[in-house]
Design an enzyme around this catalytic site. Structure first.
Site, mmCIF file in Angstrom:
data_model
loop_
_atom_site.group_PDB
_atom_site.id
_atom_site.type_symbol
_atom_site.label_atom_id
_atom_site.label_comp_id
_atom_site.label_asym_id
_atom_site.label_seq_id
_atom_site.Cartn_x
_atom_site.Cartn_y
_atom_site.Cartn_z
ATOM 1 N N TYR A 56 6.804 26.601 -24.113
ATOM 2 C CA TYR A 56 5.371 26.894 -24.138
ATOM 3 C C TYR A 56 5.099 27.990 -25.163
ATOM 4 C CZ TYR A 56 5.315 24.461 -19.591
ATOM 5 O OH TYR A 56 5.461 23.550 -18.571
ATOM 6 N N HIS A 124 13.821 20.890 -17.946
ATOM 7 C CA HIS A 124 12.447 20.458 -18.213
ATOM 8 C C HIS A 124 12.341 18.942 -18.363
ATOM 9 C CE1 HIS A 124 8.541 22.086 -20.272
ATOM 10 N NE2 HIS A 124 8.280 21.168 -19.384
ATOM 11 N N PRO A 204 -2.051 19.288 -11.371
ATOM 12 C CA PRO A 204 -2.628 18.771 -10.128
ATOM 13 C C PRO A 204 -4.113 18.453 -10.239
ATOM 14 C CG PRO A 204 -2.377 21.143 -9.977
ATOM 15 C CD PRO A 204 -1.718 20.725 -11.265
ATOM 16 N N LEU A 205 -4.731 18.897 -11.337
ATOM 17 C CA LEU A 205 -6.148 18.589 -11.564
ATOM 18 C C LEU A 205 -6.303 17.581 -12.702
ATOM 19 C CD1 LEU A 205 -7.649 22.170 -11.153
ATOM 20 C CD2 LEU A 205 -7.664 20.282 -9.508
ATOM 21 N N GLY A 208 -7.278 18.868 -16.002
ATOM 22 C CA GLY A 208 -8.662 19.329 -16.019
ATOM 23 C C GLY A 208 -9.690 18.242 -15.783
ATOM 24 N N PHE A 209 -9.290 16.986 -15.870
ATOM 25 C CA PHE A 209 -10.249 15.890 -15.731
ATOM 26 C C PHE A 209 -10.869 15.868 -14.338
ATOM 27 C CE2 PHE A 209 -12.154 11.775 -16.126
ATOM 28 C CZ PHE A 209 -12.268 11.548 -17.489
#
Length: 328
Positions: A56, A124, A204-205, A208-209
């Site tokens: 990241y 990962h 989990p979202l 963002g959608f």
């Protein structure tokens, strides 16, 4: 804050974690000061589970977290990952799970984070050129050396997970899981439960959608990696928008936001589930934490399942090349 145990290993974390990836890359502009404020506020509110990875920001995110947690190490369950290799320019070079690389990557993460040990260390992505037994064997050596406390795997198949767990107990599997990414329910989640392994849900979202705040493609910044996601493109975008509208309708009845309903649904899937929604702003952190207090009835869960069943989302969750690297 409710605590949850990740598997049989004894690792206990807050019911919601904080995904830190977007603080340094992939989701448009970054603001280190606001990100650090968000991390420290999360700790104040009892959220103790921070998630990062060496890729990241090409190491930048680990350094950011290192600055934020200085003086707070004993309050935090710190998770990071290795395996996705990038060069100095940020270009992806491939996946590496060779034992010598595992140990080298761990030492580099410890330096960037400024800590003596990592609580939960994930591979990962699976390196198909290196037997999982060799990779996990090297991770087991890191446990013995006191450099990491627990071992995790990300985007791993049920078959690979079972092989790995024979070498050393796996504390957690981290894979994408949300109302619009439910394929883990078929094999991976049942395997985790059979073996007594915790499940950590990234995105989990739905990237963002599921917040309902992304209404059109142009809402995404020019440098936002979601522009390359099949689910955010063309007809898929419009079909997925209709799914979110249905979730928003139920959320309104529950007097909460769509994002909170989506997180509450995940939390209701079992005490072995820990979502790690990512945010770089205190506003959204507070909003996400509100999901912990939402109680969904059996009727609520049934209705949600009817409007967003397994496989409802249109489009793959990654572009073609990315899909070749998951569930291996």
């Amino acid at each position: 804050m409710e605590k949850r145990k990740l598997g049989k290993t004894g690792l206990e974390v807050s019911a919601l974690g904080l995904g830190c990836m977007g603080m340094s890359e992939f989701y448009g502009t970054t603001d280190d000061k606001e990100s650090i404020r968000t991390i420290l506020y999360a700790l104040e509110l009892g959220l103790d589970f921070l998630d990062t990875a060496d890729m990241y920001g090409n190491g930048v995110n680990e350094k950011l977290i290192g600055r934020a947690i200085k003086g707070h190490r004993d309050q935090i369950i710190l998770a990071t990952k290795f395996g996705n290799v990038r060069d100095e320019t940020g270009a992806f070079l491939g996946i590496n799970g060779r034992p010598e690389y595992v140990k080298k990557a761990c030492d580099a993460s410890l330096r960037r984070l400024g800590v003596d040990y990592i609580d939960l260390y994930y591979q990962h992505r699976v390196d198909t050129d290196t037997p999982i037994e060799e990779t996990v064997g090297a991770m087991s050596d890191l446990v013995k050396a006191g450099k990491i406390r627990y071992i995790g795997l990300s985007e791993v198949s049920a078959e690979t997970l079972k092989k790995a767990n024979k070498v050393h107990p796996i504390a957690a599997v981290q894979t994408e899981y949300s109302l619009w990414s439910r394929d883990v329910e078929d094999e991976i989640l049942p395997a985790c439960r059979e073996l007594g392994i915790g499940f950590v849900c990234y995105s989990p979202l739905g990237r963002g959608f599921l917040t309902g705040q992304i209404k059109k493609f142009d809402d995404l910044a020019e440098d936002d990696f979601r522009r390359y996601s099949p689910r955010f493109q063309g007809e898929n975008f419009q079909k997925n928008l209709q799914l979110v509208d249905r979730i928003q309708a139920i959320a309104q009845e529950k007097n909460c936001k769509a994002s909170q309903l989506a997180l509450a649904w995940l939390l209701a899937q079992g005490k072995d589930i820990v979502p790690i929604p990512g945010t770089k702003r205190i506003t959204y952190l507070e909003e996400n934490l509100g999901a912990v207090d939402i109680r969904l009835t059996e009727e609520d869960l049934k209705r949600i399942n009817e409007v967003m069943p397994n496989g409802a989302a249109s489009g793959e969750r990654y572009p073609e090349d990315g899909m070749k690297k998951v569930n291996l």
